[in-house]
Motif scaffolding. Structure first.
Motif, PDB file in Angstrom:
ATOM      1  N   LYS A  68       0.852  -1.187   0.000  1.00 50.97           N
ATOM      2  CA  LYS A  68       0.000   0.000   0.000  1.00 50.97           C
ATOM      3  C   LYS A  68       0.884   1.232   0.000  1.00 50.97           C
ATOM      4  O   LYS A  68       2.048   1.207   0.414  1.00 50.97           O
ATOM      5  N   SER A  69       0.339   2.337  -0.456  1.00 53.95           N
ATOM      6  CA  SER A  69       1.066   3.602  -0.526  1.00 53.95           C
ATOM      7  C   SER A  69       1.086   4.296   0.835  1.00 53.95           C
ATOM      8  O   SER A  69       0.208   4.078   1.674  1.00 53.95           O
ATOM      9  N   MET A  70       2.076   5.150   1.041  1.00 60.44           N
ATOM     10  CA  MET A  70       2.141   5.940   2.272  1.00 60.44           C
ATOM     11  C   MET A  70       0.885   6.788   2.447  1.00 60.44           C
ATOM     12  O   MET A  70       0.428   7.021   3.579  1.00 60.44           O
ATOM     13  N   LEU A  71       0.288   7.262   1.346  1.00 61.08           N
ATOM     14  CA  LEU A  71      -0.928   8.070   1.457  1.00 61.08           C
ATOM     15  C   LEU A  71      -2.047   7.283   2.121  1.00 61.08           C
ATOM     16  O   LEU A  71      -2.865   7.839   2.857  1.00 61.08           O
ATOM     17  N   GLU A  72      -2.086   5.982   1.866  1.00 55.13           N
ATOM     18  CA  GLU A  72      -3.083   5.130   2.498  1.00 55.13           C
ATOM     19  C   GLU A  72      -2.662   4.762   3.920  1.00 55.13           C
ATOM     20  O   GLU A  72      -3.504   4.673   4.827  1.00 55.13           O
ATOM     21  N   ASN A 120       6.502   4.449  -1.710  1.00 58.67           N
ATOM     22  CA  ASN A 120       6.680   5.898  -1.777  1.00 58.67           C
ATOM     23  C   ASN A 120       5.741   6.478  -2.830  1.00 58.67           C
ATOM     24  O   ASN A 120       5.833   6.117  -4.004  1.00 58.67           O
ATOM     25  N   PRO A 121       4.845   7.382  -2.461  1.00 56.79           N
ATOM     26  CA  PRO A 121       3.933   7.957  -3.454  1.00 56.79           C
ATOM     27  C   PRO A 121       4.704   8.757  -4.510  1.00 56.79           C
ATOM     28  O   PRO A 121       5.737   9.359  -4.224  1.00 56.79           O
ATOM     29  N   ILE A 122       4.197   8.764  -5.724  1.00 57.01           N
ATOM     30  CA  ILE A 122       4.798   9.578  -6.773  1.00 57.01           C
ATOM     31  C   ILE A 122       4.151  10.948  -6.758  1.00 57.01           C
ATOM     32  O   ILE A 122       3.065  11.149  -6.197  1.00 57.01           O
ATOM     33  N   LEU A 123       4.800  11.902  -7.372  1.00 59.61           N
ATOM     34  CA  LEU A 123       4.314  13.278  -7.390  1.00 59.61           C
ATOM     35  C   LEU A 123       2.922  13.351  -8.007  1.00 59.61           C
ATOM     36  O   LEU A 123       2.687  12.836  -9.100  1.00 59.61           O
ATOM     37  N   GLY A 124       1.983  13.973  -7.308  1.00 62.75           N
ATOM     38  CA  GLY A 124       0.631  14.105  -7.817  1.00 62.75           C
ATOM     39  C   GLY A 124      -0.265  12.918  -7.549  1.00 62.75           C
ATOM     40  O   GLY A 124      -1.447  12.951  -7.879  1.00 62.75           O
ATOM     41  N   GLU A 125       0.255  11.881  -6.926  1.00 65.82           N
ATOM     42  CA  GLU A 125      -0.578  10.739  -6.561  1.00 65.82           C
ATOM     43  C   GLU A 125      -1.613  11.165  -5.523  1.00 65.82           C
ATOM     44  O   GLU A 125      -1.333  11.996  -4.649  1.00 65.82           O
ATOM     45  N   THR A 126      -2.810  10.603  -5.607  1.00 64.70           N
ATOM     46  CA  THR A 126      -3.862  10.931  -4.653  1.00 64.70           C
ATOM     47  C   THR A 126      -4.466   9.657  -4.081  1.00 64.70           C
ATOM     48  O   THR A 126      -4.393   8.579  -4.683  1.00 64.70           O
ATOM     49  N   PHE A 127      -5.070   9.797  -2.915  1.00 65.78           N
ATOM     50  CA  PHE A 127      -5.798   8.691  -2.296  1.00 65.78           C
ATOM     51  C   PHE A 127      -6.965   9.269  -1.523  1.00 65.78           C
ATOM     52  O   PHE A 127      -6.815  10.234  -0.770  1.00 65.78           O
ATOM     53  N   THR A 128      -8.158   8.711  -1.742  1.00 66.67           N
ATOM     54  CA  THR A 128      -9.340   9.127  -0.994  1.00 66.67           C
ATOM     55  C   THR A 128     -10.022   7.897  -0.411  1.00 66.67           C
ATOM     56  O   THR A 128      -9.954   6.794  -0.969  1.00 66.67           O
ATOM     57  N   CYS A 129     -10.688   8.086   0.708  1.00 62.39           N
ATOM     58  CA  CYS A 129     -11.416   6.986   1.351  1.00 62.39           C
ATOM     59  C   CYS A 129     -12.408   7.580   2.333  1.00 62.39           C
ATOM     60  O   CYS A 129     -12.471   8.796   2.527  1.00 62.39           O
ATOM     61  N   TYR A 130     -13.188   6.706   2.960  1.00 62.94           N
ATOM     62  CA  TYR A 130     -14.177   7.175   3.924  1.00 62.94           C
ATOM     63  C   TYR A 130     -14.481   6.077   4.927  1.00 62.94           C
ATOM     64  O   TYR A 130     -14.169   4.897   4.717  1.00 62.94           O
ATOM     65  N   ARG A 138     -20.431   9.817   8.458  1.00 58.93           N
ATOM     66  CA  ARG A 138     -19.248   9.432   7.696  1.00 58.93           C
ATOM     67  C   ARG A 138     -18.058  10.307   8.051  1.00 58.93           C
ATOM     68  O   ARG A 138     -18.204  11.454   8.472  1.00 58.93           O
ATOM     69  N   GLY A 139     -16.886   9.739   7.846  1.00 56.05           N
ATOM     70  CA  GLY A 139     -15.648  10.498   7.905  1.00 56.05           C
ATOM     71  C   GLY A 139     -14.968  10.412   6.548  1.00 56.05           C
ATOM     72  O   GLY A 139     -14.942   9.336   5.925  1.00 56.05           O
ATOM     73  N   TYR A 140     -14.417  11.524   6.059  1.00 58.59           N
ATOM     74  CA  TYR A 140     -13.811  11.583   4.732  1.00 58.59           C
ATOM     75  C   TYR A 140     -12.310  11.869   4.831  1.00 58.59           C
ATOM     76  O   TYR A 140     -11.877  12.663   5.681  1.00 58.59           O
ATOM     77  N   TYR A 141     -11.551  11.260   3.936  1.00 58.74           N
ATOM     78  CA  TYR A 141     -10.097  11.460   3.910  1.00 58.74           C
ATOM     79  C   TYR A 141      -9.652  11.710   2.469  1.00 58.74           C
ATOM     80  O   TYR A 141     -10.049  10.981   1.551  1.00 58.74           O
ATOM     81  N   ILE A 142      -8.833  12.745   2.282  1.00 61.16           N
ATOM     82  CA  ILE A 142      -8.282  13.093   0.971  1.00 61.16           C
ATOM     83  C   ILE A 142      -6.793  13.363   1.152  1.00 61.16           C
ATOM     84  O   ILE A 142      -6.395  14.118   2.048  1.00 61.16           O
ATOM     85  N   ALA A 143      -5.953  12.758   0.323  1.00 60.82           N
ATOM     86  CA  ALA A 143      -4.502  12.957   0.429  1.00 60.82           C
ATOM     87  C   ALA A 143      -3.890  13.112  -0.953  1.00 60.82           C
ATOM     88  O   ALA A 143      -4.406  12.575  -1.942  1.00 60.82           O
ATOM     89  N   GLU A 144      -2.791  13.843  -1.015  1.00 66.08           N
ATOM     90  CA  GLU A 144      -2.060  14.034  -2.268  1.00 66.08           C
ATOM     91  C   GLU A 144      -0.571  14.141  -1.966  1.00 66.08           C
ATOM     92  O   GLU A 144      -0.190  14.727  -0.939  1.00 66.08           O
ATOM     93  N   GLN A 145       0.244  13.579  -2.840  1.00 60.83           N
ATOM     94  CA  GLN A 145       1.692  13.732  -2.703  1.00 60.83           C
ATOM     95  C   GLN A 145       2.069  15.078  -3.307  1.00 60.83           C
ATOM     96  O   GLN A 145       2.082  15.250  -4.515  1.00 60.83           O
ATOM     97  N   THR A 146       2.370  16.041  -2.447  1.00 57.24           N
ATOM     98  CA  THR A 146       2.614  17.409  -2.888  1.00 57.24           C
ATOM     99  C   THR A 146       4.080  17.684  -3.197  1.00 57.24           C
ATOM    100  O   THR A 146       4.422  18.747  -3.702  1.00 57.24           O
ATOM    101  N   SER A 147       4.960  16.728  -2.893  1.00 60.40           N
ATOM    102  CA  SER A 147       6.372  16.843  -3.246  1.00 60.40           C
ATOM    103  C   SER A 147       6.956  15.440  -3.260  1.00 60.40           C
ATOM    104  O   SER A 147       6.540  14.577  -2.487  1.00 60.40           O
ATOM    105  N   HIS A 148       7.914  15.219  -4.165  1.00 60.25           N
ATOM    106  CA  HIS A 148       8.538  13.894  -4.255  1.00 60.25           C
ATOM    107  C   HIS A 148       9.923  13.874  -3.627  1.00 60.25           C
ATOM    108  O   HIS A 148      10.275  12.979  -2.887  1.00 60.25           O
TER     109      HIS A 148
END
Length: 517
Positions: A68-72, A120-130, A138-148
């Motif tokens: 799994k990615s760090m964003l997750e 390691n997430p790549i630049l611009g990678e995103t992950f969302t879940c709930y 519900r709880g919402y989660y949004i993440a993005e790799q803002t720097s590599h």
């Protein structure tokens, strides 16, 4: 042997191989067995290391990766709703603060079988879940790799009906220090209760930092992975602070996975409670005034609640689970040749994207996050460690409106569709010409500069990408981008940035300070 010991460093939240004298806090599930043919790979990595080298630039063999990615992986922080949801409803400020400390400590036990490092997430990678909670909310989660390089993972969490919001950026830095290695977990998270505080639009804030991670004896001696140093939970509005020490074991004394610390008044210095126990076991709270000691949280058999995600076929090409799907399937099948090949495809594509951006004079910006407006007098003064924050206005008082606003940022729940592509605005006139990208270094460690990260520049709300510029991030339908309209309410400044403290126990080994100070 040295190769086998190196394995532990690259994994997350484990306690290493068991050695004589270790207590019950070390268990077989914290150990990783290295196959004979894999030892040669680790020996090759060791041959590339130098004291002070940045381990984030080392290409790791796939057999040590978590699928799994760090964003997750960051979602472990929100995976105990039984400690999360009750917090804002506690009226007493001190009791409320204690509940935040309990929530903070409840997630460290969550880890994969063995000790693995997330992708390691790549630049611009995103992950969302709930999360679907028992009360129908519900709880919402949004993440993005803002720097590599350097790696920065920015994230947003909110459960509107429970008045909880979290903004954070994780900025890990890795260092090799001879017989020891360290992963410095920089950055911060800002948890806020939107039904508390003098300004209900901004809420009552809790600024949280993380402990560092250490590996001892990776080349010789007893090898062990530990959480160490001081982390903090601070509420500026109520002048409360928790100093939590994740204790590293001394050479002759101490135990693994121990914590200590205190909860006190940040102005007067009066100590209200003392903390003790094990972050992977029982943790206790002692009332200093009465001497009463009670169980704060028991992680021994605690069951966490993993988040839910949209079906893979609904996800975009840049979303974590779809992006890494082939790699993850190969990892689960223990087919490391295929995993390496699939992982290399993604990494090669990322380098190609960086090269194209440089050639066309395109400056990359995060799609979902904006730069923090810090500095003296800035609306985000004192919270500069976040670097990036969600680029959307979220109503703090009306849950119904907040649900719609969050859903418009990015698809989270099944059935939603992607409404925009990644923003890569061109350089404006007068900006410097792009530098030619340097050739890819065949060495596992890159000691040179790396410009593959976002410049913290505000993207004006409502600005669209210039149609003359192609989408270089690899999405399939190359539609023109639309920026997320409206910025969130400014964050409330705090008195002063938090500073990380160093453990001073005299019986710790000499490599404990990752900066070598």
């Amino acid at each position: 042997m040295a190769a086998n010991r190196l394995t532990s460093y690259f994994f997350d939240t484990g306690t290493g191989n068991k050695s004589p004298g270790d207590d019950q806090n070390s268990s077989p599930e914290d150990e990783t067995i290295v196959e004979p043919e894999q030892g040669n790979v680790l020996s090759h990595i060791i041959s590339q290391l130098r004291p002070g080298a940045d381990l984030s630039r080392v290409t790791l063999p796939t057999f040590i990766l978590e699928p799994k990615s760090m964003l997750e992986r960051i979602t472990n922080f929100m995976a105990h709703p039984e400690t999360l949801l009750p917090m804002p409803e506690i009226d007493d400020p001190l009791e409320r603060f204690v509940s935040v400390v309990k929530f903070y400590l409840s997630g460290w036990h969550i880890k994969p079988q063995g000790v693995k490092k997330p992708l390691n997430p790549i630049l611009g990678e995103t992950f969302t879940c709930y999360w679907e909670y028992p009360d129908g909310t519900r709880g919402y989660y949004i993440a993005e790799q803002t720097s590599h390089h350097p790696p920065k993972s920015s994230y947003f969490f909110m459960t509107p009906e429970h008045h909880i919001r979290i903004d954070g950026t994780l900025k890990p830095r890795s260092r090799f220090l001879g017989n020891s290695a360290a992963s410095l977990m920089e950055g911060a998270a800002v948890l806020r209760f939107l039904n508390r505080g003098k300004d209900l639009k901004r809420g009552e804030r809790y600024i949280v930092t993380q402990p560092n991670m250490y590996a001892r004896g990776i080349l010789f001696g007893k090898m062990k992975y530990e959480l160490g140093d001081h982390s903090f939970v601070r509420c500026p509005e109520n002048n409360l602070i928790a100093d939590v020490e994740f204790k590293t074991k001394g050479y002759f004394s101490g135990t693994y996975n121990a914590i200590g610390g205190s909860i006190k008044n940040d102005k007067t210095g009066e100590i209200y409670y003392e903390l003790s126990g094990l972050w992977n076991g029982e943790m206790f709270l002692k009332d200093v005034a009465t001497g009463r000691r009670e169980l704060l949280f028991d992680a021994t058999n605690a069951k966490h609640t993993p988040p839910l995600t949209r079906p893979l076929q609904e996800q975009g090409e840049r979303e974590s689970q779809k992006l890494w799907h082939s790699t993850i399937q190969a990892l689960l099948a223990r087919n490391h040749d295929v995993a390496t090949m699939e992982k290399s495809k993604i990494e090669d594509r990322q380098r190609e994207e960086a090269s194209k951006r440089a050639e066309q004079g395109v400056e990359w910006h995060p799609r979902l996050f904006r730069t923090v407006q810090g500095g003296p007098g800035g609306p985000d003064e004192g919270e500069e460690d976040l670097d990036w924050i969600i680029n959307a206005a979220i109503d703090p008082c009306n849950p119904k409106i907040a649900h719609k606003q969050i859903s418009s940022i990015a698809p989270i729940v099944g059935g939603q569709t992607v409404s925009s592509q990644y923003i890569i605005p061109p350089h404006s006139e007068g900006q410097r010409k792009p530098q030619a990208t340097k050739p890819v270094n065949d060495n596992l460690i890159d000691f040179g500069d790396d410009h593959d990260h976002a410049t913290p520049t505000q993207i004006p709300s409502g600005t669209a990408s210039n149609s003359a510029f192609q989408d270089l991030l690899g999405d399939e339908d190359n539609n023109r981008s639309q920026a997320v309209g409206g910025l969130m309410q400014p964050l409330l400044p705090m008195a002063s940035p938090l500073k990380r403290m160093k453990t001073t126990d005299s019986d710790l080994d000499e490599f404990f300070d990752a900066e070598g100070k």
